[in-house]
Design a protein around this motif. Structure first.
Motif, PDB file in Angstrom:
ATOM      1  N   ASN A 125       0.817  -1.222   0.000  1.00  0.00           N
ATOM      2  CA  ASN A 125       0.000   0.000   0.000  1.00  0.00           C
ATOM      3  C   ASN A 125       0.844   1.262   0.000  1.00  0.00           C
ATOM      4  O   ASN A 125       0.448   2.274  -0.548  1.00  0.00           O
ATOM      5  N   ILE A 126       1.992   1.209   0.685  1.00  0.00           N
ATOM      6  CA  ILE A 126       2.842   2.390   0.855  1.00  0.00           C
ATOM      7  C   ILE A 126       4.274   2.013   0.508  1.00  0.00           C
ATOM      8  O   ILE A 126       4.822   1.041   1.049  1.00  0.00           O
ATOM      9  N   LEU A 127       4.888   2.792  -0.374  1.00  0.00           N
ATOM     10  CA  LEU A 127       6.290   2.596  -0.738  1.00  0.00           C
ATOM     11  C   LEU A 127       6.996   3.935  -0.620  1.00  0.00           C
ATOM     12  O   LEU A 127       6.578   4.929  -1.215  1.00  0.00           O
ATOM     13  N   ARG A 128       8.083   3.940   0.165  1.00  0.00           N
ATOM     14  CA  ARG A 128       8.879   5.147   0.342  1.00  0.00           C
ATOM     15  C   ARG A 128      10.332   4.815   0.030  1.00  0.00           C
ATOM     16  O   ARG A 128      10.932   3.970   0.690  1.00  0.00           O
ATOM     17  N   LEU A 129      10.861   5.465  -1.003  1.00  0.00           N
ATOM     18  CA  LEU A 129      12.265   5.312  -1.359  1.00  0.00           C
ATOM     19  C   LEU A 129      12.961   6.618  -0.993  1.00  0.00           C
ATOM     20  O   LEU A 129      12.774   7.640  -1.652  1.00  0.00           O
ATOM     21  N   PHE A 130      13.742   6.557   0.083  1.00  0.00           N
ATOM     22  CA  PHE A 130      14.398   7.752   0.598  1.00  0.00           C
ATOM     23  C   PHE A 130      15.835   7.842   0.094  1.00  0.00           C
ATOM     24  O   PHE A 130      16.282   7.017  -0.697  1.00  0.00           O
TER      25      PHE A 130
ATOM     26  N   VAL B 154       0.229   5.060  -1.790  1.00  0.00           N
ATOM     27  CA  VAL B 154       1.155   6.151  -1.477  1.00  0.00           C
ATOM     28  C   VAL B 154       2.537   5.798  -2.014  1.00  0.00           C
ATOM     29  O   VAL B 154       3.058   4.712  -1.741  1.00  0.00           O
ATOM     30  N   LEU B 155       3.131   6.732  -2.767  1.00  0.00           N
ATOM     31  CA  LEU B 155       4.494   6.575  -3.266  1.00  0.00           C
ATOM     32  C   LEU B 155       5.267   7.850  -2.986  1.00  0.00           C
ATOM     33  O   LEU B 155       4.837   8.942  -3.375  1.00  0.00           O
ATOM     34  N   LYS B 156       6.394   7.702  -2.291  1.00  0.00           N
ATOM     35  CA  LYS B 156       7.246   8.849  -1.983  1.00  0.00           C
ATOM     36  C   LYS B 156       8.651   8.549  -2.504  1.00  0.00           C
ATOM     37  O   LYS B 156       9.226   7.509  -2.183  1.00  0.00           O
TER      38      LYS B 156
ATOM     39  N   LEU C 114      -3.226   4.561  -6.931  1.00  0.00           N
ATOM     40  CA  LEU C 114      -2.363   5.588  -6.351  1.00  0.00           C
ATOM     41  C   LEU C 114      -3.165   6.838  -6.021  1.00  0.00           C
ATOM     42  O   LEU C 114      -3.913   7.354  -6.859  1.00  0.00           O
ATOM     43  N   ARG C 115      -3.036   7.320  -4.788  1.00  0.00           N
ATOM     44  CA  ARG C 115      -3.748   8.513  -4.327  1.00  0.00           C
ATOM     45  C   ARG C 115      -2.789   9.621  -3.908  1.00  0.00           C
ATOM     46  O   ARG C 115      -3.167  10.785  -3.885  1.00  0.00           O
ATOM     47  N   GLU C 116      -1.568   9.259  -3.530  1.00  0.00           N
ATOM     48  CA  GLU C 116      -0.619  10.260  -3.050  1.00  0.00           C
ATOM     49  C   GLU C 116       0.757   9.992  -3.646  1.00  0.00           C
ATOM     50  O   GLU C 116       1.294   8.893  -3.516  1.00  0.00           O
ATOM     51  N   LEU C 117       1.295  10.995  -4.334  1.00  0.00           N
ATOM     52  CA  LEU C 117       2.623  10.917  -4.926  1.00  0.00           C
ATOM     53  C   LEU C 117       3.421  12.116  -4.456  1.00  0.00           C
ATOM     54  O   LEU C 117       2.969  13.260  -4.580  1.00  0.00           O
TER      55      LEU C 117
END
Length: 122
Positions: free
Chosen positions: A54-59, A80-82, A102-105
């Motif tokens: 559901n949520i993926l964050r690549l920092f 959510v993708l960040k 996807l709802r938040e980029l």
């Protein structure tokens, strides 16, 4: 790590050894954050196959490559993708039918990335 089928959230900081790459992640993951992983090969084709993500964050410095592709039918439930501080990323391609929920980029400090956005049929 792929044997841990009860794991739903994972935050990894630091380099991933090649034998543990993203293909070894549990299929049950709902949230994944990577930081300073120094991945050299595009992780998106493999991450896109995680059925519950559901949520993926690549920092910062999680991916060191120049190109990234989200393949068709990948990320079926991603909301959510960040993408933050992927300093070498020049081209990000999102194929048709990828990330349908996807709802938040959020893209921060990916300064080399092409700034093109195509919505709809092109």
């Amino acid at each position: 790590m792929s044997d841990n089928q009860s794991l739903s959230e994972l935050y990894l900081t630091g380099s991933l050894p090649p034998e543990i790459g993203v293909t070894q992640l549990p299929q049950t993951l709902k949230m994944l954050s990577l930081a300073v992983s120094k991945l050299e090969h595009d992780p998106m084709p493999d991450l896109g196959k995680l059925p519950n993500l559901n949520i993926l964050r690549l920092f910062a410095r999680s991916y060191l490559g120049k190109e990234m592709t989200c393949q068709s039918k990948g990320f079926p439930v991603l909301r959510v993708l960040k993408l933050w501080m992927l300093e070498e990323l020049e081209k990000w391609t999102v194929q048709e039918d990828s990330m349908p929920r996807l709802r938040e980029l959020e893209i921060r400090r990916c300064e080399k990335t092409e700034q093109k956005l195509m919505v709809g049929g092109g």
